[in-house]
Write a protein that holds these residues in place. Structure first.
Motif, PDB file in Angstrom:
ATOM      1  N   GLN A  30       2.798   0.833   2.341  1.00  0.00           N
ATOM      2  CA  GLN A  30       2.276   0.425   1.051  1.00  0.00           C
ATOM      3  C   GLN A  30       1.668  -0.957   1.179  1.00  0.00           C
ATOM      4  OE1 GLN A  30       6.054   0.656  -1.040  1.00  0.00           O
ATOM      5  NE2 GLN A  30       6.214  -1.570  -1.068  1.00  0.00           N
ATOM      6  N   ALA A  31       0.890  -1.360   0.162  1.00  0.00           N
ATOM      7  CA  ALA A  31       0.212  -2.649   0.218  1.00  0.00           C
ATOM      8  C   ALA A  31       1.228  -3.776   0.361  1.00  0.00           C
ATOM      9  CB  ALA A  31      -0.617  -2.848  -1.047  1.00  0.00           C
ATOM     10  N   PRO A  32       0.977  -4.752   1.266  1.00  0.00           N
ATOM     11  CA  PRO A  32       1.927  -5.846   1.457  1.00  0.00           C
ATOM     12  C   PRO A  32       2.051  -6.703   0.205  1.00  0.00           C
ATOM     13  CG  PRO A  32      -0.113  -6.278   2.633  1.00  0.00           C
ATOM     14  CD  PRO A  32      -0.187  -4.870   2.156  1.00  0.00           C
ATOM     15  N   THR A  33       3.221  -7.285   0.022  1.00  0.00           N
ATOM     16  CA  THR A  33       3.523  -8.109  -1.144  1.00  0.00           C
ATOM     17  C   THR A  33       3.465  -9.587  -0.778  1.00  0.00           C
ATOM     18  OG1 THR A  33       5.003  -6.403  -1.994  1.00  0.00           O
ATOM     19  CG2 THR A  33       5.261  -8.626  -2.902  1.00  0.00           C
ATOM     20  N   PRO A  34       2.697 -10.394  -1.478  1.00  0.00           N
ATOM     21  CA  PRO A  34       2.685 -11.835  -1.181  1.00  0.00           C
ATOM     22  C   PRO A  34       4.068 -12.445  -1.398  1.00  0.00           C
ATOM     23  CG  PRO A  34       0.826 -11.218  -2.573  1.00  0.00           C
ATOM     24  CD  PRO A  34       1.734 -10.037  -2.535  1.00  0.00           C
ATOM     25  N   LEU A  35       4.509 -13.234  -0.447  1.00  0.00           N
ATOM     26  CA  LEU A  35       5.788 -13.940  -0.558  1.00  0.00           C
ATOM     27  C   LEU A  35       5.471 -15.363  -0.984  1.00  0.00           C
ATOM     28  CD1 LEU A  35       8.820 -13.441  -0.114  1.00  0.00           C
ATOM     29  CD2 LEU A  35       8.553 -14.397   2.178  1.00  0.00           C
TER      30      LEU A  35
END
Length: 438
Positions: A30-35
């Motif tokens: 799935q699309a990566p999540t900004p940390l």
């Protein structure tokens, strides 16, 4: 502070059905999540003995591996000292420590004795950590683990994104970490660098185990932890960029004098040597050997230098020009190993045939194992064994030779059969390397 929610490693493995794909190229579907923020916020910077004692006690009471990172001021300050140390451990949260204000972290290092340290590209940070008293007894290197597992990109940002599904902001990686006070965005970046390091370690351990490479990785990690400090470089001035243009001994002497003068000035001012005088200017002065400051000022890199500095650099050139023939440096460095491979065919055709066969076999096996060749066995080790093969033929002699050159047991086991066959190669033989069962 304990992490009550699902870890990033668990989340990654859950979303990918339990493990990264066979090619280990991208395990997130799935699309990566900004940390964007550390879980507990940005911690205060530890800059006094009292706060350091509290952090030491908290990390000693923590559980599991400890994530460790260090920030240097390469390109800004002299040397490679640490200007910020980041740690994170279950039950202790994240700590940011100022090693300028707290230069002795041996107490913290002792409190973490026996704990596995998780670092990314450990060999880059261990020297500066050693200087402040932090030396791990055991470690897990997430960059090296990524190489062994076959990931094509092993930078921390790429690994966190591909394995855990989070995007790290890397915009502050090359800033001047000697700045005080450190800006909040930099501290946020530093804290996030260790935020998911243990999660990354856990996911990579599972992937290495799945591929049958976990024991190999452990041997590599143990070798890094046990390695002594590197010996000081001999004649470091010879590494000046552009040295291939400098061929005469008198010119070499100019490079040496200018390099040593620059290094002294840089150390005294605590700035990067490149900010004092560029390598290109040193090489140009060596080629021109100016007779006075007027001629020196006309050279590229010296035009905007003030008179006092010009006198300083010209004095270095003059010292080199006044040396006797016996005082001049010899061209090149003392060769302690085999000659460059390009010269083997002329010097020793049999050795060239052995090396060609060994390279082909190592390349094929590395491709089969999905890892870089240099991680399967270092090219220098292959060259040394092929240039001076064991007097006795057979697997036992090759095994002893590889071990003597520092190869780990897993490398010895895999590479010995390849080299036994390669050492029997004769000039003119066509070498073919196909898939090989491990």
């Amino acid at each position: 502070m304990t992490d009550a929610h699902e870890t990033a490693a668990d989340r990654s493995l859950r979303t990918t059905g339990g493990a990264p794909p066979d090619d280990a190229g991208s395990s997130v579907t799935q699309a990566p999540t900004p940390l964007l923020e550390p879980r507990e916020g940005i911690p205060p910077v530890i800059a006094d003995a009292g706060a350091l004692a509290e952090v030491t006690a908290a990390f000693a009471a923590g559980t599991g591996p400890v994530a460790v990172d260090a920030e240097r001021a390469s390109g800004y300050r002299y040397g490679q000292r640490a200007y910020l140390v980041q740690l994170r451990r279950q039950g202790a949260g994240t700590a940011l420590i100022d090693p300028v204000a707290c230069p002795d972290l041996s107490g913290l290092g002792a409190a973490l004795s026996g704990t596995e340290w998780v670092l990314h590209a450990a060999t880059q940070d261990l020297p500066c950590l050693r200087e402040i008293g932090m030396v791990p007894s055991t470690l897990f290197d997430t960059e090296l683990a990524g190489r062994l597992a076959g990931f094509p990109r092993v930078g921390l940002g790429a690994m966190v994104e591909n394995v855990l599904g989070f995007v790290l902001e890397k915009g502050h990686s090359a800033v001047d970490w000697s700045t005080r006070p450190l800006p909040e965005p930099w501290l946020r970046y530093a804290a996030l660098d260790v935020e998911l390091l243990v999660d990354l370690r856990d996911a990579l351990e599972k992937e290495l185990e799945r591929q049958g490479k976990l024991e190999w990785a452990r041997q590599e990690f143990d070798a890094i932890a046990a390695a002594p400090p590197a010996e000081p470089r001999k004649d470091p001035w010879r590494r000046t960029s552009g040295m291939h243009k400098v061929r005469r001994r008198r010119q070499l002497a100019v490079v040496r004098e200018l390099w040593q003068t620059r290094d002294h000035v840089a150390q005294r001012r605590d700035v990067s040597p490149g900010k004092v005088l560029g390598d290109a200017a040193i090489v140009e002065a060596a080629l021109a050997q100016p007779a006075n400051t007027h001629a020196l000022a006309a050279l590229h890199g010296f035009g905007r230098v003030n008179r006092r500095q010009l006198d300083q650099w010209q004095a270095a050139v003059d010292r080199a020009r006044s040396l006797t023939e016996s005082q001049l440096p010899q061209p090149g460095q003392a060769v302690t190993g085999p000659p460059p491979p390009r010269a083997w065919a002329d010097k020793d055709p049999a050795a060239a045939a052995r090396l060609s066969a060994a390279r082909a076999a190592v390349s094929a096996l590395a491709e089969e194992l999905a890892m870089p060749q240099e991680n399967l066995i270092t090219p220098d080790t292959v060259r040394r064994v092929c240039w001076q093969p064991p007097k006795e033929s057979g697997a036992e002699a090759v095994t002893e030779a590889l071990a003597a050159h520092g190869a780990r047991p897993w490398q010895v086991e895999l590479v010995t059969p390849l080299l036994v066959e390669a050492l029997a190669a004769q000039p003119g033989e066509q070498q073919e390397a196909g898939p090989r069962a491990v």
